[in-house]
Design a protein around this motif. Structure first.
Motif, PDB file in Angstrom:
ATOM      1  N   PHE A 646      43.147  41.530  32.600  1.00 20.32           N
ATOM      2  CA  PHE A 646      41.963  42.381  32.614  1.00 20.32           C
ATOM      3  C   PHE A 646      41.670  42.856  34.040  1.00 20.32           C
ATOM      4  N   ALA A 647      42.579  43.656  34.576  1.00 24.44           N
ATOM      5  CA  ALA A 647      42.396  44.211  35.915  1.00 24.44           C
ATOM      6  C   ALA A 647      43.304  45.421  36.072  1.00 24.44           C
ATOM      7  N   ASP A 648      42.888  46.346  36.929  1.00 24.60           N
ATOM      8  CA  ASP A 648      43.706  47.477  37.355  1.00 24.60           C
ATOM      9  C   ASP A 648      44.077  47.268  38.812  1.00 24.60           C
ATOM     10  N   PHE A 649      45.201  47.866  39.230  1.00 24.42           N
ATOM     11  CA  PHE A 649      45.539  47.806  40.647  1.00 24.42           C
ATOM     12  C   PHE A 649      45.943  49.185  41.143  1.00 24.42           C
ATOM     13  N   GLU A 716      41.140  45.661  40.792  1.00 25.92           N
ATOM     14  CA  GLU A 716      39.791  45.865  40.264  1.00 25.92           C
ATOM     15  C   GLU A 716      39.640  45.156  38.929  1.00 25.92           C
ATOM     16  N   PRO A 717      38.804  44.114  38.852  1.00 30.63           N
ATOM     17  CA  PRO A 717      38.605  43.433  37.573  1.00 30.63           C
ATOM     18  C   PRO A 717      37.911  44.361  36.576  1.00 30.63           C
ATOM     19  N   LEU A 718      38.280  44.252  35.317  1.00 29.99           N
ATOM     20  CA  LEU A 718      37.742  45.136  34.292  1.00 29.99           C
ATOM     21  C   LEU A 718      36.480  44.599  33.630  1.00 29.99           C
ATOM     22  N   SER A 719      36.145  43.338  33.844  1.00 31.56           N
ATOM     23  CA  SER A 719      34.956  42.769  33.201  1.00 31.56           C
ATOM     24  C   SER A 719      33.710  43.546  33.607  1.00 31.56           C
ATOM     25  N   THR A 720      32.814  43.734  32.645  1.00 33.69           N
ATOM     26  CA  THR A 720      31.574  44.467  32.886  1.00 33.69           C
ATOM     27  C   THR A 720      30.392  43.683  32.355  1.00 33.69           C
ATOM     28  N   ASP A 721      29.237  43.876  32.984  1.00 30.79           N
ATOM     29  CA  ASP A 721      28.003  43.305  32.436  1.00 30.79           C
ATOM     30  C   ASP A 721      27.293  44.306  31.532  1.00 30.79           C
ATOM     31  N   GLY A 722      27.959  45.428  31.273  1.00 30.11           N
ATOM     32  CA  GLY A 722      27.396  46.469  30.423  1.00 30.11           C
ATOM     33  C   GLY A 722      26.724  47.569  31.199  1.00 30.11           C
ATOM     34  N   GLN A 725      30.458  47.212  36.856  1.00 26.00           N
ATOM     35  CA  GLN A 725      31.577  46.286  36.936  1.00 26.00           C
ATOM     36  C   GLN A 725      31.019  44.914  37.298  1.00 26.00           C
ATOM     37  N   ALA A 726      31.414  43.882  36.554  1.00 28.47           N
ATOM     38  CA  ALA A 726      30.777  42.572  36.727  1.00 28.47           C
ATOM     39  C   ALA A 726      31.121  41.920  38.054  1.00 28.47           C
ATOM     40  N   TYR A 727      32.336  42.139  38.547  1.00 29.03           N
ATOM     41  CA  TYR A 727      32.772  41.499  39.785  1.00 29.03           C
ATOM     42  C   TYR A 727      33.413  42.536  40.693  1.00 29.03           C
ATOM     43  N   GLY A 728      33.378  42.269  41.985  1.00 31.05           N
ATOM     44  CA  GLY A 728      33.820  43.246  42.962  1.00 31.05           C
ATOM     45  C   GLY A 728      35.337  43.401  43.016  1.00 31.05           C
ATOM     46  N   THR A 729      35.749  44.589  43.430  1.00 34.31           N
ATOM     47  CA  THR A 729      37.154  44.880  43.660  1.00 34.31           C
ATOM     48  C   THR A 729      37.609  44.161  44.929  1.00 34.31           C
ATOM     49  N   ILE A 730      38.823  43.608  44.899  1.00 33.96           N
ATOM     50  CA  ILE A 730      39.358  42.952  46.080  1.00 33.96           C
ATOM     51  C   ILE A 730      40.528  43.763  46.611  1.00 33.96           C
ATOM     52  N   GLY A 731      40.823  43.595  47.879  1.00 31.43           N
ATOM     53  CA  GLY A 731      41.909  44.362  48.469  1.00 31.43           C
ATOM     54  C   GLY A 731      42.468  43.686  49.703  1.00 31.43           C
ATOM     55  N   THR A 732      43.646  44.130  50.095  1.00 35.90           N
ATOM     56  CA  THR A 732      44.279  43.612  51.300  1.00 35.90           C
ATOM     57  C   THR A 732      45.185  44.694  51.880  1.00 35.90           C
ATOM     58  N   THR A 733      45.424  44.610  53.183  1.00 40.06           N
ATOM     59  CA  THR A 733      46.271  45.573  53.882  1.00 40.06           C
ATOM     60  C   THR A 733      47.167  44.828  54.867  1.00 40.06           C
ATOM     61  N   VAL A 734      48.429  45.178  54.906  1.00 40.44           N
ATOM     62  CA  VAL A 734      49.353  44.645  55.907  1.00 40.44           C
ATOM     63  C   VAL A 734      50.152  45.807  56.473  1.00 40.44           C
TER      64      VAL A 734
END
Length: 741
Positions: A646-649, A716-722, A725-734
């Motif tokens: 349940f996430a997109d990237f 990006e997590p797909l969970s929603t509280d309606g 988006q229920a939880y924040g998108t996470i990211g990283t860079t190298v």
């Protein structure tokens, strides 16, 4: 200090107003501290405060008003456009001054202006645009001072700086937005044609367009010539005379705004249940000059009044406001929720949304195994069927999703929104209760549990008018209650508070509340069974605490195609008993897992195996020029993880400061974390990898044979509280760089 010596200041007007103007004189010391206030009677003001010299004090004259009876500073007088006379002390202590110029006293003519309007916002509810009026927001109305009033208060050095900037000012591209032009320029219509690429636009709901959208704004050459040799006094007059031409330029230069645009609040109004406001404004202005108005808006978020609309004053003022005109203020802030609906007639229970943006009819209620649809233009490869039960196809602010693509579970704090008709409450339907049970675990294997009630306290807020005429807020607790030994019941609220019976007979004046009711609010992480598929049940109880069956058409849900009007709840949403329904029900998938994003070291093919190309963290990848076209030489690997997919990237590789479309097409990918995409192969541990030749990565830098890169990954997590988006998108860079050996 007071003594027996009275200073008398005779005051006359240069010219004669149509109606007498009540005036008030204010005496300050040189540090700006108020010494005394005196009303002007029989054309004179009398001060009992002693002072020896005109150098010791300042006198300001303003129109008499309730609002300036008790001012304590010169700044407090600004909205009254005060005049400071030059005076001397004559015989017997009389203060001598010339008549007040009409340029000043004309601003003290009391005028009235009626302003009506509506506050609205367009909401996206499961793909359908719904325009809703917004109730109970504070609309602040400010008067913007005219340039002809404040121009003479601007210091000379600022005027000179403005002159030089206007002479050298380049072409400015004007942003698309309301009111870039303050007024029609009747003096020189040919200049407007030359100056602006005209595109008229409706001016905030006025019947005729009063704004100009300018594609570019530049000072006309003849004005630049005049400014070249003009004195500072002449510059002021040029600005006043040509303000309509110059305003689109001033609008784009923020450093000018504090000097050219002062905004004084003259009213605060609160919108009613229909999102409307209506107010009569009192203000002072020259008799032949219309008022200029600016609006900003506050919205109550969690009990705190929060600014949700406050655009720049120069570019968003209603210039030459036509009193009596009806305006519309459009909000876009994602924190503003929809509400303020008409009362439903009869015994109706309309289950609307989970949160504020997810229609209950956009939650899949039955098993449906389908392949995920193509992500953009890239189809999934080698992925299993995907069971959609309990998922929603909602799309939320800053979190895209395809409507009709049921991929989102629910997580975080969840609210159930219902609107009760005015036939409730009644003895046969006085209370409600939400309960839940788990049907399956997170892998959708059977895991049936018993029913548990949702027990968190619920209070419904309302607004009222206090004794000072201000809007205040309060709330009424709906539960949980125990009725005849039946626990965890909640009161069904009345539609209208005025005239209601206990416990809704609130004592405050003019109480009202939103017709929507948050009937349950709970942290989905606290559900006893953990993540998985749940059934939620809504029952209605009579005045004695007995569960009751109601005619099935009492239970309403949104039309899945249009949201409104409501429709009878389909069978899949009801527990039926003949022609009656014992309860409403719905299935929801709960998932509170967080995603993971990792980027691994670039690897290079050596001896038939891939090894880290750089032994340290510096990231240099060295290759043999003979292998520059080897498509399997360099391996890129990253991890985009969610335990139940349940996430997109989104993954991208940026080369230096270049945009290389060929390289980006080969290296970038976006997908649900469920399968292969754009040549990246996903293994059983959610590791995505793809091989490249150095030539493909170098792209437009191929001739240099080396380049630096940044790898960017977001999950990006797909969970929603309606609602969001229920939880924040996470990211990283190298980063890494490739160069020949």
């Amino acid at each position: 200090m007071k003594n027996d010596t009275t200073r008398v200041l005779p005051l006359t007007l240069d010219g004669k107003p149509e109606k007498p103007i009540a005036l008030r004189a204010f005496l300050f010391d040189r540090q700006g501290a108020l010494l005394e206030i005196a009303d002007v009677k029989n054309d004179q003001a009398s001060f009992s405060t002693s002072f020896r010299s005109v150098r010791d004090v300042r006198v300001l004259i303003a129109p008499a008003d309730e609002g300036n009876k008790n001012i304590d500073s010169i700044e407090s007088l600004n909205r009254y456009k005060p005049y400071e006379p030059v005076f001397s002390i004559g015989e017997k202590g009389v203060l001598q001054t010339l008549p007040i110029p009409q340029l000043y006293w004309c601003w003290w003519v009391r005028k009235h202006c009626r302003v009506t309007g509506t506050v609205k916002k367009t909401f996206d509810i499961n793909g359908f645009s719904e325009v809703k009026t917004i109730c109970d927001v504070r609309v602040h109305i400010c008067e913007v001072d005219r340039i002809s009033w404040i121009i003479y208060r601007i210091p000379d050095y600022i005027i000179d700086k403005i002159r030089l900037e206007l002479i050298a000012q380049p072409v400015l591209v004007h942003p698309i937005g309301p009111d870039p032009g303050p007024e029609l320029i009747s003096e020189a219509p040919q200049l407007r044609t030359q100056l602006l690429s005209k595109k008229t636009a409706p001016a905030h709901g006025f019947t005729a367009a009063k704004s100009v959208q300018s594609a570019k704004a530049q000072v006309p050459s003849h004005l630049q010539s005049q400014l070249q040799n003009a004195s500072l006094s002449e510059v002021r007059n040029i600005i006043i005379k040509n303000f309509g031409i110059l305003h689109p330029i001033f609008c784009l230069w923020p450093w000018w705004w504090p000097w050219f645009y002062t905004c004084t609040e003259i009213a605060v109004v609160t919108t009613d249940l229909n999102g409307r406001f209506d107010v009569n404004l009192d203000f002072w202005d020259c008799a032949n000059d219309p008022i200029d108005l600016y609006f900003w808006v506050e919205y109550n978020i969690g009990g705190v009044w929060t600014t949700v609309y406050h655009p720049s004053i120069p570019c968003h003022t209603y210039w030459n406001f036509a009193c009596g005109s009806d305006i519309t203020i459009w909000l876009t802030d994602p924190r503003v929720l929809w509400g303020c609906h008409n009362v439903l007639d009869g015994e109706v229970l309309w289950v609307k949304t989970v949160g504020w943006n997810t229609s209950v009819t956009h939650i899949k209620q039955i098993d449906e195994w389908r392949l995920p649809p193509a992500y953009g233009t890239t189809a999934f490869v080698g992925v299993p069927n995907f069971n959609k039960i309990g998922l929603t196809d909602g799309s939320y602010y800053d979190s895209p999703n395809t409507y009709g693509d049921f991929r989102r579970p629910f997580g975080g704090t969840i609210n159930f929104i219902i609107q009760f008709g005015d036939g409730f409450p009644n003895n046969g339907g006085m209370y409600y209760r939400w309960s839940y049970r788990k049907l399956r675990n997170a892998l959708l294997n059977p895991q049936l549990t018993g029913w548990s009630p949702l027990t968190n306290a619920i209070a419904k807020g309302y607004t009222y008018i206090d004794g000072m005429g201000h809007f205040q807020s309060n709330s009424i607790g709906l539960g949980p209650l125990t009725v005849n030994g039946v626990a965890n019941l909640f009161r069904i609220p009345v539609a209208n508070l005025p005239g209601a019976s206990a416990p809704f007979n609130v004592p405050e004046a003019f109480p009202h509340w939103d017709q929507n009711t948050v009937t349950a609010s709970f942290d989905s992480r606290s559900l006893s069974g953990g993540d998985g598929l749940y059934e939620f049940k809504l029952e209605v109880f009579d005045s004695n605490g007995n569960a009751v069956a109601l005619p099935r058409n009492v239970y309403q849900v949104p039309d899945p195609g249009t949201f409104v009007p409501s429709i009878d709840a389909p069978n899949e949403y009801l527990n039926l008993s003949g022609s009656n329904a014992n309860s409403y029900k719905m299935n929801m998938r709960i998932d509170n897992n967080l995603p993971l994003a990792e980027i691994y070291k670039v690897q290079i093919l050596q001896g038939g195996i891939y090894v880290d190309a750089a032994s340290d963290c510096c990231g240099f990848v060295k290759y043999n020029l003979a292998d520059i076209n080897n498509p399997n030489l360099i391996k890129i690997t990253f991890k985009a993880y969610h335990p139940y997919n349940f996430a997109d990237f989104w993954f991208g590789i940026q080369k230096g400061t270049c945009y290389d479309p060929g390289q980006r097409a080969a290296t970038d990918a976006a997908s649900m974390v469920i399968g292969n995409t754009n040549g990246y192969t996903r293994d059983g541990f959610w590791l995505y990898s793809k091989t490249f030749s150095p030539a493909t990565l170098l792209g437009i830098c191929l001739a240099e044979e080396k380049a630096a890169f940044a790898e960017m990954l977001t999950v990006e997590p797909l969970s929603t509280d309606g609602t969001y988006q229920a939880y924040g998108t996470i990211g990283t860079t190298v980063a890494f760089a490739i160069e020949p050996i």
